[in-house]
Scaffold this motif. Structure first.
Motif, PDB file in Angstrom:
ATOM      1  N   PHE A 533       6.072  57.857  -9.598  1.00  0.00           N
ATOM      2  CA  PHE A 533       4.678  57.420  -9.677  1.00  0.00           C
ATOM      3  C   PHE A 533       4.486  56.429 -10.816  1.00  0.00           C
ATOM      4  O   PHE A 533       3.930  55.337 -10.628  1.00  0.00           O
ATOM      5  N   LEU A 534       4.944  56.784 -12.008  1.00  0.00           N
ATOM      6  CA  LEU A 534       4.731  55.918 -13.165  1.00  0.00           C
ATOM      7  C   LEU A 534       5.466  54.588 -13.034  1.00  0.00           C
ATOM      8  O   LEU A 534       5.045  53.579 -13.603  1.00  0.00           O
ATOM      9  N   ALA A 535       6.557  54.577 -12.274  1.00  0.00           N
ATOM     10  CA  ALA A 535       7.288  53.324 -12.064  1.00  0.00           C
ATOM     11  C   ALA A 535       6.459  52.313 -11.286  1.00  0.00           C
ATOM     12  O   ALA A 535       6.733  51.103 -11.344  1.00  0.00           O
ATOM     13  N   THR A 536       5.443  52.781 -10.554  1.00  0.00           N
ATOM     14  CA  THR A 536       4.616  51.874  -9.760  1.00  0.00           C
ATOM     15  C   THR A 536       3.293  51.523 -10.445  1.00  0.00           C
ATOM     16  O   THR A 536       2.536  50.711  -9.925  1.00  0.00           O
ATOM     17  N   VAL A 537       3.014  52.135 -11.605  1.00  0.00           N
ATOM     18  CA  VAL A 537       1.753  51.879 -12.313  1.00  0.00           C
ATOM     19  C   VAL A 537       1.879  50.585 -13.110  1.00  0.00           C
ATOM     20  O   VAL A 537       2.796  50.450 -13.929  1.00  0.00           O
ATOM     21  N   PRO A 538       0.988  49.611 -12.902  1.00  0.00           N
ATOM     22  CA  PRO A 538       1.080  48.345 -13.645  1.00  0.00           C
ATOM     23  C   PRO A 538       0.964  48.545 -15.152  1.00  0.00           C
ATOM     24  O   PRO A 538       0.319  49.486 -15.642  1.00  0.00           O
ATOM     25  N   ALA A 539       1.567  47.636 -15.891  1.00  0.00           N
ATOM     26  CA  ALA A 539       1.568  47.717 -17.350  1.00  0.00           C
ATOM     27  C   ALA A 539       0.168  47.672 -17.934  1.00  0.00           C
ATOM     28  O   ALA A 539      -0.061  48.191 -19.037  1.00  0.00           O
ATOM     29  N   ALA A 540      -0.781  47.094 -17.214  1.00  0.00           N
ATOM     30  CA  ALA A 540      -2.152  46.978 -17.721  1.00  0.00           C
ATOM     31  C   ALA A 540      -2.786  48.338 -17.973  1.00  0.00           C
ATOM     32  O   ALA A 540      -3.745  48.440 -18.764  1.00  0.00           O
TER      33      ALA A 540
END
Length: 649
Positions: A533-540
């Motif tokens: 999940f966190l791998a797909t969360v944008p850096a923003a």
């Protein structure tokens, strides 16, 4: 949680060899041991000196005597296991464990979702005689083969022997939380073990340092993600891989079973409504990861540093225990440094605030410089490979856990490398933003986290250099200046690189320092569902409004003290090494470095950057070489709970 050994020597190896290898892992499994001896297509399951009478008498264990009756007999294959009993403490959890006819498993780790898998497998016609996750693992393998691995939520290094096919199946968890080392000989010999010191006990293994790996260590620090180790001929079985190995002329050829999901959309902006959705999803996944990792038949605690990550885990453990109406007070464990001269390394005030709000029993311990020489040797021996520093905070935390009678801890490793918790990620964000946004980001981070100033300034300098001389020349310049962590990368690229690199070091430290005291460290942030999940969360959503780990902070903000959620510093299990080695241990450090010809020779070749960090790496290399190569018979240092006399929680 256990230690495992595989000894395949086609010409035959004496049973005393595998006994000696397994005894070297006794700290990983003080609660029992077992062996499977294979010769001429016949298998013999036996116990050892620490196998209980209950196991020997149980029909579930299928144990026929003890290995002492076979010490001089030779076998082509031997499997061994040391047990730290955590799930199903009865004889039903004894290993090696037999599943389908002719299939035997040895297993180090935990399958957290074994309850759900067991129900699914029952629906497919499987029956179970124990409550052990190892039995579920065997049934899953019989049902799905290697396709079972993606179904497992856990940490593991496992070997399954199929006697009918004369084949070994070897696998390691997605992220390498559980270690597995490999030695292969010229005549088809294969040795596997949870720790390198176990491999060194076999007479075929002639230990020698790998000079190139040692030089890389002094130059750049440890790299527990790479295949090579500082020992010639000994490698790591890669994380997230499996392999089949035929006893009759096979080859160990690991294949991946897990790959990273696609990176998030580059340059995706911040949206408030989507942020709330991400917070809810993040907290639900972390909460369920904690729920699964609380499955245990022994006492469970939490290692608490006072930072956001460990405090979040303690919070969710607290919530789960209250929902279950557990009467026993939750235990948390911390290393502290209350002496005023160690103020920069002390998090006791934060720890006390979390403990007060959650109403938990806080256990604390303080490492003393007077004890460092002896504790440092034990730590180096426990780790097998030299680490970056003295690790005294984690070492003493797990020592305290063991002294308190707790066997399992839930810990916070893995969050920073997924949620952008370090200053270097703010630097990468500055480098890869337009100038206006870069300057604004630098101002925001300097306001909220002033300790980030050096990284922010270096980011602006790298950005300016790239605009003047181009990307290629700037990359060469950053390498020349040893800036590390590839400052030209995007935040997402840097996160993925650190997850596959430096995080492997931290995971290694956690496993080896915990298991040295016969303690199991579980890591909710390493739940593969949360990782994906966190791998797909944008850096923003990770770096926002001048805060690292914004998503994680915002998700728990209403439930933890404000000074914990919005802390302006970043420590992470700090150690007062500058005060120790600049003061009372200064002469001792100089003496240790001077006495090691090996470490001085490697340092002359590596030419590490001057400073305490390089000196500590050289100290660790010197101690490692002395313990593993110079001392007669490589006696090492004792490990396990037997060292706990005089330790008070």
């Amino acid at each position: 949680m256990c230690g495992i050994v595989v000894c395949h020597v086609p010409a035959g190896s004496a049973a005393r060899d595998v006994l000696r290898m397994n005894q070297a892992l006794s700290h990983r499994g003080p609660d029992g041991e077992g062996y499977l001896l294979v010769r001429d297509r016949r298998t013999l399951s036996v116990g050892g000196p620490d196998t209980s009478a209950q196991v020997l008498a149980s029909p579930h264990g299928a144990v026929d005597g003890r290995i002492e009756a076979h010490l001089d007999s030779r076998f082509e294959l031997m499997l061994a296991q040391r047990r730290l009993a955590i799930v199903d403490l009865s004889a039903g959890g004894h290993q090696p464990m037999q599943g389908a006819p002719g299939q035997w498993a040895i297993f180090n780790g935990e399958i957290y979702n074994f309850v759900e898998l067991r129900e699914e497998l029952k629906g497919l016609g499987h029956s179970f005689r124990s409550h052990s996750d190892t039995e579920v693992l065997l049934a899953a393998f019989a049902q799905w083969g290697e396709a079972a691995l993606p179904r497992l939520n856990g940490m593991w290094a496992l070997v399954i022997f199929d006697a009918q096919r004369r084949e070994l199946f070897v696998a390691r968890d997605r992220f390498g939380v559980k270690p597995l080392y490999v030695w292969q000989g010229p005549a088809g010999e294969l040795l596997l073990a949870s720790e390198i010191k176990s491999l060194l006990c076999h007479p075929l293994v002639q230990a020698a340092p790998d000079l190139q790996v040692c030089e890389q260590f002094l130059s750049h620090g440890p790299d527990e993600a790479q295949r090579a180790t500082p020992f010639q001929g000994i490698t790591r079985f890669p994380a997230g891989h499996w392999a089949r190995y035929a006893l009759d002329g096979g080859r160990l050829d690991p294949q991946p079973f897990w790959r990273w999901p696609a990176e998030p959309e580059a340059g995706a902006g911040f949206d408030s409504a989507h942020a709330r959705e991400l917070q809810q999803r993040y907290l639900a996944l972390l909460d369920d990861a904690v729920r699964l990792r609380l499955r245990s038949d022994v006492r469970v605690g939490t290692a608490l540093s006072g930072g956001l990550d460990s405090s979040s885990v303690a919070l969710l453990v607290n919530r789960q225990l209250r929902a279950l109406q557990v009467a026993e007070q939750q235990e948390v464990f911390s290393s502290v440094y209350r002496d005023p001269q160690y103020r920069d390394a002390d998090e006791s005030a934060y720890i006390a605030e979390v403990a007060r709000q959650l109403d938990v029993h806080s256990n604390t311990i303080e490492a003393r410089w007077e004890d460092l020489a002896a504790e440092h040797e034990r730590m180096i021996w426990a780790l097998d490979t030299p680490p970056a520093n003295t690790l005294m905070s984690s070492w003493h935390t797990y020592k305290l856990v063991a002294a308190s009678g707790v066997t399992v801890t839930l810990d916070g490793q893995g969050a920073d490398e997924q949620l952008a918790g370090y200053a270097r990620y703010a630097r990468n964000h500055v480098v890869n933003s337009a100038w206006g946004e870069a300057l604004g980001t630098a101002r925001e981070f300097h306001r909220t986290m002033p300790g980030f100033a050096p990284q922010l300034l270096s980011g602006l300098a790298v950005k300016a250099a790239r605009s003047i001389v181009g990307t290629g020349a700037t990359a060469s310049l950053t390498r020349l200046l040893r800036m590390g962590s590839r400052p030209l990368q995007t935040v997402d690229q840097a996160l993925r690189g650190d997850f596959d690199g430096p995080l492997a070091n931290l995971i290694h430290y956690a496993d080896k320092t915990a298991m040295a005291w016969s303690v199991e460290s579980r890591m909710p942030f390493m739940d593969y569902r949360l990782v994906e999940f966190l791998a797909t969360v944008p850096a923003a959503y990770k770096l926002h409004e001048g805060w690292t780990k914004w998503l994680a902070r915002a998700a728990v903000a209403p439930q933890l003290p404000e000074q914990i959620v919005w802390r302006r510093d970043k420590l992470g299990w700090p150690i007062p090494e500058a005060q120790w080695f600049g003061g009372p241990l200064k002469d001792w450090l100089a003496q240790q470095l001077q006495q090691s010809d090996f470490a001085r020779e490697i340092a002359a070749r590596a030419r590490p950057r001057p400073g305490l960090a390089a000196q500590l790496r050289q100290l660790n290399l010197a101690t490692w070489h002395r313990l593993y190569f110079e001392e007669a018979g490589r006696p090492g240092r004792p490990l396990g709970r037997g060292l706990l006399s005089g330790v008070r929680p």
